[in-house]
Design an enzyme around this catalytic site. Structure first.
Site, mmCIF file in Angstrom:
data_model
loop_
_atom_site.group_PDB
_atom_site.id
_atom_site.type_symbol
_atom_site.label_atom_id
_atom_site.label_comp_id
_atom_site.label_asym_id
_atom_site.label_seq_id
_atom_site.Cartn_x
_atom_site.Cartn_y
_atom_site.Cartn_z
ATOM 1 N N GLU A 1 1.413 -10.206 37.890
ATOM 2 C CA GLU A 1 0.793 -11.574 38.396
ATOM 3 C C GLU A 1 -0.606 -11.465 37.338
ATOM 4 O OE1 GLU A 1 0.692 -12.345 42.435
ATOM 5 O OE2 GLU A 1 -0.938 -13.775 42.057
ATOM 6 N N LYS B 1 -1.274 -10.391 51.681
ATOM 7 C CA LYS B 1 -0.464 -10.281 50.412
ATOM 8 C C LYS B 1 -1.637 -10.423 49.109
ATOM 9 C CE LYS B 1 1.603 -11.908 46.670
ATOM 10 N NZ LYS B 1 1.089 -12.409 45.444
ATOM 11 N N ASP C 1 4.721 5.565 46.267
ATOM 12 C CA ASP C 1 5.848 4.966 46.898
ATOM 13 C C ASP C 1 5.074 3.685 47.539
ATOM 14 O OD1 ASP C 1 7.681 3.808 48.789
ATOM 15 O OD2 ASP C 1 8.212 5.902 49.195
ATOM 16 N N HIS D 1 -6.395 -19.235 38.318
ATOM 17 C CA HIS D 1 -4.856 -18.714 38.384
ATOM 18 C C HIS D 1 -4.393 -19.058 37.209
ATOM 19 C CE1 HIS D 1 -1.744 -16.736 40.440
ATOM 20 N NE2 HIS D 1 -0.828 -17.759 40.199
HETATM 21 C C1 MEV Z 1 -1.821 -14.681 45.343
HETATM 22 O O1 MEV Z 1 -0.839 -13.879 44.869
HETATM 23 C C2 MEV Z 1 -2.769 -14.137 46.352
HETATM 24 C C3 MEV Z 1 -3.414 -15.340 47.389
HETATM 25 O O2 MEV Z 1 -2.419 -16.224 47.622
HETATM 26 C C4 MEV Z 1 -4.205 -14.565 48.363
HETATM 27 C C5 MEV Z 1 -4.940 -15.398 49.334
HETATM 28 O O3 MEV Z 1 -4.415 -16.558 49.503
HETATM 29 O O4 MEV Z 1 -5.839 -14.868 50.113
HETATM 30 C C6 MEV Z 1 -4.434 -15.995 46.799
#
Ligand code: MEV
Length: 423
Positions: free
Chosen positions: A85, A265, A281, A378
């Site tokens: 990413e 995430k 792992d 991003h």
């Molecule tokens: C993207 O990989 C992760 C995010 O969605 C985490 C979040 O929203 O806190 C930017």
């Protein structure tokens, strides 16, 4: 041969690719070339990868990046990250720098207890079972003596064996709940071997062993990390507002599971990248961490945020079962190198580094989300991917990047600018 194949694993790599090409990739005349493109010219290294799993036909590359400027418990680290990413390593690096002049990260291992279970069924008298367990307990330990010998020399081994009555949840269901200290190894094979030996020793006519396996839920293999500073230091103009919005973002993740999953995430973006780079792992870590996030019965944030007496504190608490010896950590050259980069840490030190990587990533995500929005950073990082997709030359890349500087990047925007340049 046909689509349904027997003895596939016995074919050599060329034969496997030929089979794949004729049955599942027959419309792609380049399939075999693409698979070969990723073979390593170093035969020994390729053999190593071939042997990691069954039916290897190629290697799957991921970028291996490094995030410098982390200070953890006063020590400098450059953190290796294997991740595809675009913005993750950039975000980690920015946050590391941000906290480097504010005391850095503090991390602490709370405990390192791992768990394994022998699951069994028994429909006799409970008192008889308890009696049988207490007469057997010493034998259960002694049958593992050969397996645990080296681990005991290193200071680890079996900590305790408990008989757990689970019949209230499932008829006739009991467990031997075994706790372990596995020192610097993740210990999966060690734990499973001990459990299987115990099960063998424990079984008798009226005990039906169902299975013996470690648990990837390790709430007592726990690490904490935090950063803190005076609220004013958080932002050049409005630290109080920044702190308030960060806290609101965490509060939201604590009340809403839809948000909590995405929030976590983001934490895992940092954690998985280092777990993978160090040959650990990540599926075990993922499963255990998410179970921990739901330990109260509701899925919540893995991170916490508080503002007290003008001090902003952002922290994380997560279970991490990791190893710095054994498994891939000693066989994959890049995992070995990653650990070397991290000063050849103990498993405990690695737990701290990885918790920090998760905390940093979450800080970066929330900072972006509550200020500029996530897309600015991003898409800036994603610009390179879009330009590659559009097959831009180095000159075109430079011109488009210059043209889009300070603007929000989108696929169509980049495509339009490129068209203009090309025209
Ligand atoms: C993207 O990989 C992760 C995010 O969605 C985490 C979040 O929203 O806190 C930017």
């Amino acid at each position: 041969m046909s689509k349904l194949v027997s003895g596939f694993s016995k074919l050599n790599k060329e034969e496997k690719i030929a089979w794949l090409s004729s049955y599942f990739l027959k419309d792609n005349t380049n399939a075999s070339d693409i698979l070969r493109l990723y073979w390593n010219s170093d035969k020994k290294l390729q053999q190593l990868h071939d042997d990691f799993i069954e039916n290897t036909v190629s290697n799957y590359y991921m970028p291996f990046g490094v995030a410098p400027n982390f200070i953890i418990n006063g020590k400098h680290y450059t953190i290796p990250m294997a991740i595809e990413e675009s913005s993750v390593v950039a975000a980690a690096s920015l946050v590391a720098k941000f906290w480097s002049d504010k005391g850095g990260f503090k991390a602490e291992v709370v405990n390192t207890i791992k768990v394994g279970q022998v699951h069994f069924m028994y429909d006799g008298d409970k008192r008889d079972l308890r009696e049988y367990f207490s007469t057997k307990k010493t034998d259960l330990i002694s049958v593992t003596n050969d397996i645990t010998e080296n681990m005991r020399k290193r200071g680890g081994g079996i900590l305790n064996i408990e008989l757990r009555d689970k019949t209230a949840e499932l008829e006739n269901y009991y467990q031997l709940h075994v706790t372990f200290e596995t020192m610097d190894s993740m210990g999966a094979n060690f734990i499973n071997s001990c459990l299987e030996a115990m099960a063998q020793e424990f079984k008798k006519d009226d005990i039906q062993i169902v299975m013996s396996i470690l648990s990837n839920y390790v709430p007592e293999c726990l690490v904490k990390a935090e950063v803190s500073c005076e609220v004013e230091k958080l932002h050049p103009t409005n630290g109080a507002l920044f702190a308030k919005k960060m806290k609101q973002a965490v509060d939201i993740a604590n009340v809403d599971p839809h948000r909590a999953v995405t929030h976590n995430k983001g934490v895992m973006n940092g954690i998985d990248a280092v777990v993978i780079a160090t040959g650990n792992d990540f599926r075990a870590v993922e499963a255990g961490v998410h179970a921990y996030a739901a330990r109260t019965g509701k899925y919540k944030s893995l991170t916490s945020c508080k503002v007290e007496n003008g001090i902003f504190t952002f922290s994380i608490e997560i279970p991490l079962a990791l190893g710095t010896v054994g498994g891939l950590t000693s066989t994959h050259p890049l995992s070995k190198l990653s650990l070397e980069m991290l000063h050849n840490p103990s498993a405990k030190e690695l737990m701290q580094v990885i918790a920090v990587a998760g905390l940093a990533q979450n800080f970066a995500a929330l900072r972006a989300l509550t200020t500029t929005g996530i897309q600015q950073g991003h898409m800036k990082m994603h610009l390179g991917n879009i330009l590659n997709q559009l097959e831009a030359t180095p000159e075109e890349k430079e011109a488009v990047t210059k043209e889009l500087s300070g603007k929000t990047v989108s696929y169509s925007g980049v495509s339009d600018v490129l068209k203009k340049i090309r025209a």
